[in-house]
Design a protein around this motif. Structure first.
Motif, mmCIF file in Angstrom:
data_model
loop_
_atom_site.group_PDB
_atom_site.id
_atom_site.type_symbol
_atom_site.label_atom_id
_atom_site.label_comp_id
_atom_site.label_asym_id
_atom_site.label_seq_id
_atom_site.Cartn_x
_atom_site.Cartn_y
_atom_site.Cartn_z
ATOM 1 N N VAL A 1 33.852 48.204 53.393
ATOM 2 C CA VAL A 1 33.372 49.159 54.397
ATOM 3 C C VAL A 1 32.020 48.722 54.950
ATOM 4 C CG1 VAL A 1 32.580 51.535 54.762
ATOM 5 C CG2 VAL A 1 34.661 51.106 53.443
ATOM 6 N N ALA B 1 30.724 61.006 56.808
ATOM 7 C CA ALA B 1 31.246 61.175 58.165
ATOM 8 C C ALA B 1 30.584 60.244 59.163
ATOM 9 C CB ALA B 1 31.078 62.629 58.605
ATOM 10 N N THR B 2 29.395 59.769 58.829
ATOM 11 C CA THR B 2 28.680 58.849 59.737
ATOM 12 C C THR B 2 28.757 57.393 59.263
ATOM 13 O OG1 THR B 2 26.604 59.321 58.544
ATOM 14 C CG2 THR B 2 27.065 60.618 60.525
ATOM 15 N N PHE C 1 31.029 55.245 59.602
ATOM 16 C CA PHE C 1 31.591 54.336 60.606
ATOM 17 C C PHE C 1 30.485 53.674 61.425
ATOM 18 C CE2 PHE C 1 30.860 58.145 63.030
ATOM 19 C CZ PHE C 1 30.579 57.721 64.303
ATOM 20 N N TRP C 2 29.321 54.354 61.539
ATOM 21 C CA TRP C 2 28.189 53.790 62.284
ATOM 22 C C TRP C 2 27.193 53.109 61.351
ATOM 23 C CZ3 TRP C 2 22.885 54.898 62.203
ATOM 24 C CH2 TRP C 2 22.135 54.245 63.188
ATOM 25 N N SER D 1 27.585 51.729 58.573
ATOM 26 C CA SER D 1 28.104 50.509 57.940
ATOM 27 C C SER D 1 27.950 49.274 58.820
ATOM 28 C CB SER D 1 29.581 50.695 57.586
ATOM 29 O OG SER D 1 30.357 50.921 58.746
ATOM 30 N N ARG D 2 27.567 49.469 60.073
ATOM 31 C CA ARG D 2 27.420 48.329 61.000
ATOM 32 C C ARG D 2 25.992 47.801 61.065
ATOM 33 N NH1 ARG D 2 30.395 51.075 66.233
ATOM 34 N NH2 ARG D 2 32.324 51.730 65.169
ATOM 35 N N VAL E 1 44.210 55.842 58.024
ATOM 36 C CA VAL E 1 43.003 55.435 58.748
ATOM 37 C C VAL E 1 42.725 53.946 58.575
ATOM 38 C CG1 VAL E 1 41.910 57.703 58.536
ATOM 39 C CG2 VAL E 1 41.521 55.969 56.782
ATOM 40 N N SER E 2 41.846 53.462 59.436
ATOM 41 C CA SER E 2 41.365 52.091 59.284
ATOM 42 C C SER E 2 40.202 52.079 58.300
ATOM 43 C CB SER E 2 40.901 51.544 60.633
ATOM 44 O OG SER E 2 39.752 52.261 61.078
ATOM 45 N N ASN F 1 37.240 51.144 58.709
ATOM 46 C CA ASN F 1 36.000 51.591 59.334
ATOM 47 C C ASN F 1 35.855 53.113 59.336
ATOM 48 O OD1 ASN F 1 33.556 51.017 60.755
ATOM 49 N ND2 ASN F 1 34.553 51.689 62.647
ATOM 50 N N HIS F 2 36.989 53.822 59.232
ATOM 51 C CA HIS F 2 36.961 55.283 59.302
ATOM 52 C C HIS F 2 37.344 55.943 57.978
ATOM 53 C CE1 HIS F 2 37.310 54.127 63.600
ATOM 54 N NE2 HIS F 2 36.499 55.152 63.770
ATOM 55 N N PHE G 1 35.780 59.454 56.801
ATOM 56 C CA PHE G 1 36.198 60.784 57.267
ATOM 57 C C PHE G 1 37.086 61.506 56.251
ATOM 58 C CE2 PHE G 1 35.227 58.854 61.502
ATOM 59 C CZ PHE G 1 34.212 59.740 61.852
#
Length: 411
Positions: free
Chosen positions: A232, A287-288, A290-291, A293-294, A359-360, A362-363, A366
């Motif tokens: 992730v 929940a955040t 996905f952002w 982790s980048r 889900v993928s 990246n998500h 959630f």
């Protein structure tokens, strides 16, 4: 500190080293999943079942071992547990295929199930009432240190050698603990025998069962993301083992801090406030993901908040178990360890299912957040039942303490 105190502390440190080894074994596999999967020619979700095998076997075997081995010398059980644990990790590290590795993860879990509950009982017996809290803090300090140091060190070793080197490192720490226990620990008195039926008897109380279910479900959610942390957060770490090790170190340090302050906060605000506040913050972090982790800085901030909040939930949940039925508190808290490990064991299975069909990667945060929310709702139901039972007049069995809870319990 007197000479006697120093001798006692050294004995507790010997047991804490064993807790460090077992704690490291519990957490380190998540950081090296891709390496294991590649070497054993499996995919990552399948390889994550190694975590399930260890955690589920530990959860099931702990009460069984405690019952079956009730008459065995405590020192013999401790040393035997570490021998089995060492063999399990060496076997895992030498495994030619996934099936053999899975078998040896169960062997390692058996060793942990023999050692951990026995070591807790040993420090209580050796310390005496006036030093019991200090002794337990030293013992479980080894477990906290495993999250802060053991897991990232093991992950870093994997980056230098491979995942097999990590398993040998865990076995080596177990060997150090075994020698320390063999040399430094005196004979420990055996506790009174408790039957298996007595050990699980608190489950007949809905208040306790729901509180244990809160723990199980919440930690399934928390560890669904942790199981796949290496993947992730791969964008933030650039796939580098060293950066991942530092990320795990940040998570572990925050976990230790969260665990340290949880007791004080629970005494001040009550278990409901601490459980729900920590849980809601963890939900926001997931929940955040996905952002966060980048981006490397955001990832470090996120995992530190996550680590602190996740581990801050343990103490207030145990506090709630004690308040629900003080007479059954010791048995309830022992069951909480199994509930925790069952939650950890379910996390890879749930995560694998979600990644296959829902889900993928990246998500993944959630649905993991949704599972934590479900745990918090179950916790609210347990809180309502406890409040209702405490509002009723004493029935003559539990006495006035049942009808006059402390301020923290009422919260």
């Amino acid at each position: 500190m007197t000479t006697t105190d120093k001798r006692l502390h050294l004995r507790f440190v010997a047991l804490a080293i064993g807790m460090f080894a077992i704690g490291t074994d519990s957490f380190v596999v998540a950081g090296i999943l891709p390496s294991i999967a590649k070497d054993l020619d499996t995919d990552v979700p399948t390889t994550a079942e190694l975590i399930t095998a260890y955690a589920l076997a530990y959860a099931i075997l702990s009460p069984v071992v405690a019952t079956v081995a009730a008459q065995v010398s405590r020192k013999v059980l401790l040393i035997g547990g570490l021998l089995v644990f060492i063999a399990g990790n060496i076997g895992t590290g030498l495994a030619p295929n996934f099936e053999v590795a899975m078998t040896f993860r169960v062997v390692a879990a058996l060793g942990g199930a023999m050692f951990t509950p026995t070591s807790a009982g040993a420090v209580v017996a050796l310390a005496g009432p006036e030093k019991r809290a200090t002794a337990l803090s030293i013992l479980f300090g080894g477990l906290s240190a495993a999250t802060a140091l053991g897991s990232p060190i093991g992950t870093a070793i994997s980056g230098v050698t491979d995942w097999r080197g990590t398993m040998m490192f865990v076995a080596a720490v177990g060997a150090v603990a075994m020698v320390a226990v063999l040399i430094g620990l005196p004979a420990v008195p055996r506790p009174p025998a408790v039957t298996f039926k007595q050990r699980v008897s608190p489950l007949a109380d809905a208040r306790i069962t729901l509180t244990l279910l809160l723990l199980l479900v919440a930690y399934t959610g928390l560890f669904t993301l942790y199981t796949y942390i290496s993947q992730v957060f791969a964008p933030a770490t650039d796939g580098k083992g060293t950066t991942l090790a530092w990320l795990l170190f940040a998570w572990g340090v925050a976990a230790v801090v969260g665990n340290m302050f949880a007791g004080r906060l629970t005494d001040k605000f009550g278990n409901r406030v601490v459980i729900n506040t920590a849980g809601v913050i963890a939900v926001i972090v997931f929940a955040t993901a996905f952002w966060t982790s980048r981006h490397q800085v955001a990832a470090f901030i996120a995992v530190m908040i996550w680590g602190a909040c996740g581990w801050a939930m343990l103490v207030p949940i145990q506090h709630r178990l004690v308040g629900a039925n003080p007479a059954a508190s010791q048995l309830s808290i022992s069951l909480s360890s199994s509930a925790n490990y069952i939650g950890v064991s379910l996390a890879p299975v749930v995560g694998g299912f979600l990644l296959d069909d829902v889900v993928s990667l990246n998500h993944l945060g959630f649905p993991a957040a949704g599972i934590i929310v479900l745990g918090l709702l179950i916790g609210e139901l347990s809180h309502l039942l406890i409040r209702r039972s405490q509002a009723e007049p004493a029935d003559g069995k539990e006495g006035a303490s049942a009808s006059t809870p402390s301020l923290a319990e009422r919260r």
